[in-house]
Design a protein around this motif. Sequence first.
Motif, short mmCIF file in Angstrom:
data_model
loop_
_atom_site.label_atom_id
_atom_site.label_comp_id
_atom_site.label_asym_id
_atom_site.label_seq_id
_atom_site.Cartn_x
_atom_site.Cartn_y
_atom_site.Cartn_z
N ARG A 218 9.49 -8.83 -8.78
CA ARG A 218 8.31 -7.97 -8.82
C ARG A 218 7.16 -8.59 -8.03
NH1 ARG A 218 9.88 -7.50 -14.35
NH2 ARG A 218 10.69 -5.41 -14.82
N ARG A 219 6.97 -9.89 -8.17
CA ARG A 219 5.88 -10.57 -7.47
C ARG A 219 6.07 -10.50 -5.95
NH1 ARG A 219 6.17 -14.71 -10.20
NH2 ARG A 219 7.42 -16.04 -8.83
N ARG A 220 7.31 -10.71 -5.50
CA ARG A 220 7.57 -10.64 -4.05
C ARG A 220 7.38 -9.22 -3.52
NH1 ARG A 220 12.68 -14.56 -2.50
NH2 ARG A 220 11.79 -16.49 -3.28
N LEU A 221 7.85 -8.24 -4.26
CA LEU A 221 7.67 -6.86 -3.81
C LEU A 221 6.19 -6.50 -3.74
CD1 LEU A 221 10.50 -4.96 -5.76
CD2 LEU A 221 10.42 -5.52 -3.33
N ALA A 222 5.41 -6.93 -4.74
CA ALA A 222 3.98 -6.63 -4.73
C ALA A 222 3.30 -7.28 -3.53
CB ALA A 222 3.34 -7.11 -6.03
N ARG A 223 3.70 -8.51 -3.21
CA ARG A 223 3.10 -9.20 -2.06
C ARG A 223 3.45 -8.51 -0.76
NH1 ARG A 223 5.41 -12.85 1.16
NH2 ARG A 223 7.07 -13.32 -0.34
N LEU A 224 4.73 -8.14 -0.59
CA LEU A 224 5.17 -7.52 0.65
C LEU A 224 4.58 -6.12 0.82
CD1 LEU A 224 8.91 -8.62 0.57
CD2 LEU A 224 7.12 -9.50 2.06
N GLU A 225 4.54 -5.35 -0.26
CA GLU A 225 3.97 -4.01 -0.18
C GLU A 225 2.48 -4.06 0.10
OE1 GLU A 225 7.14 -2.20 -3.46
OE2 GLU A 225 5.02 -2.48 -3.97
N GLY A 226 1.78 -4.97 -0.57
CA GLY A 226 0.35 -5.08 -0.38
C GLY A 226 -0.03 -5.58 0.99
N GLY A 227 0.83 -6.43 1.59
CA GLY A 227 0.55 -6.97 2.92
C GLY A 227 1.12 -6.14 4.04
N LEU A 228 1.65 -4.93 3.70
CA LEU A 228 2.19 -3.99 4.69
C LEU A 228 3.39 -4.55 5.44
CD1 LEU A 228 -1.08 -2.48 6.23
CD2 LEU A 228 0.26 -1.69 4.28
N SER A 229 4.06 -5.56 4.86
CA SER A 229 5.30 -6.04 5.45
C SER A 229 6.47 -5.16 5.03
CB SER A 229 5.57 -7.48 5.00
OG SER A 229 4.59 -8.35 5.49
N LEU A 230 6.35 -4.50 3.90
CA LEU A 230 7.41 -3.64 3.38
C LEU A 230 6.81 -2.28 3.10
CD1 LEU A 230 10.26 -3.16 2.30
CD2 LEU A 230 9.50 -4.11 0.10
N ARG A 231 7.35 -1.28 3.77
CA ARG A 231 6.94 0.10 3.54
C ARG A 231 8.18 0.93 3.26
NH1 ARG A 231 2.63 1.30 8.34
NH2 ARG A 231 2.61 3.34 7.35
N TYR A 232 7.96 2.11 2.72
CA TYR A 232 9.07 2.96 2.32
C TYR A 232 9.00 4.30 3.05
CZ TYR A 232 9.20 -0.43 -1.47
OH TYR A 232 9.24 -1.60 -2.19
N SER A 233 10.17 4.82 3.39
CA SER A 233 10.25 6.11 4.08
C SER A 233 11.24 7.00 3.34
CB SER A 233 10.69 5.90 5.53
OG SER A 233 10.81 7.14 6.20
N CYS A 234 10.75 8.11 2.81
CA CYS A 234 11.59 9.07 2.09
C CYS A 234 11.61 10.38 2.87
CB CYS A 234 11.06 9.30 0.67
SG CYS A 234 12.06 10.45 -0.31
#
Length: 284
Positions: A218-234
Amino acid sequence: MNSAISAIDDTDRALVHALQLAPRASWELLGPVLGARPDTLARRWERLTGSGEAWLSGLGLRTGVTKPCMAWVEVTCAAGTSPSVGDALVADPHALGVEHTTGSRELLVFVAVPDLPTLYSYLSSRVQRIPGVLGTRTSMVTAVHYAPDRWRLDQLTPGQIGLLTRRTRRPASAAPDRPAVAPLQTEDRPLVLALASDARRSVASLAREFEMSESTVRRRLARLEGGLSLRYSCALASGLSGWPVSATLWAEASEFELADCARRWPRGCARPVSACPSAAPGTS
């Protein structure tokens, strides 16, 4: 009537729209918004993804402190080979989008790589060696004004959108301290790749696969999502979305007017809006 089209109803489209807004929201959270039972939503999503009619992918877009090198690559194919060439390109991690088009080029590919040497290597050693490829023409992306993952269906009502936003909004006090830019680290890559094919994988399953605690995931996902390193496309297959016709437009503008043109572009009907130097040569 096409049976595939008739099998998709407004609830399916509303589900995709909701996941565009809140990709990893739980079925229990989405149920009251969509007026459906959580298990019903889960079964619908399993049907949509199992048939290839909808998908939700994780996109790792920042591998360092600088943005990736991105390009539109037009691919010319020998007669009758564009389906097999397209299938080959879909399997490439560098190809974020592959579209069959009409006109002088059979395929349009959106590519993201770490740097220019990697782009050259990908084009010369991979794309141009696929059987059936006759040549490529590359336009480098110098700016992305409107990314494809920001495009939305228009199925939910304003009330549903407001309810979903309130239910998924993270309290300011719960937001972890993090830098404005959070590049992918070596240990993050397996996690991002696991989400590339199914961005709704549970924290528990990711923790088991990578032998981490759920709190670490959860902590890694929050960091990546918040830093725009991980985005989602649906997305929903365009023929089923209610927007069955799409076109790629190439427009020329002065370099001093590009930003203003991008701001004025009608966002409701546009997916990606990118700035590219005119007629950047490929290595065909």
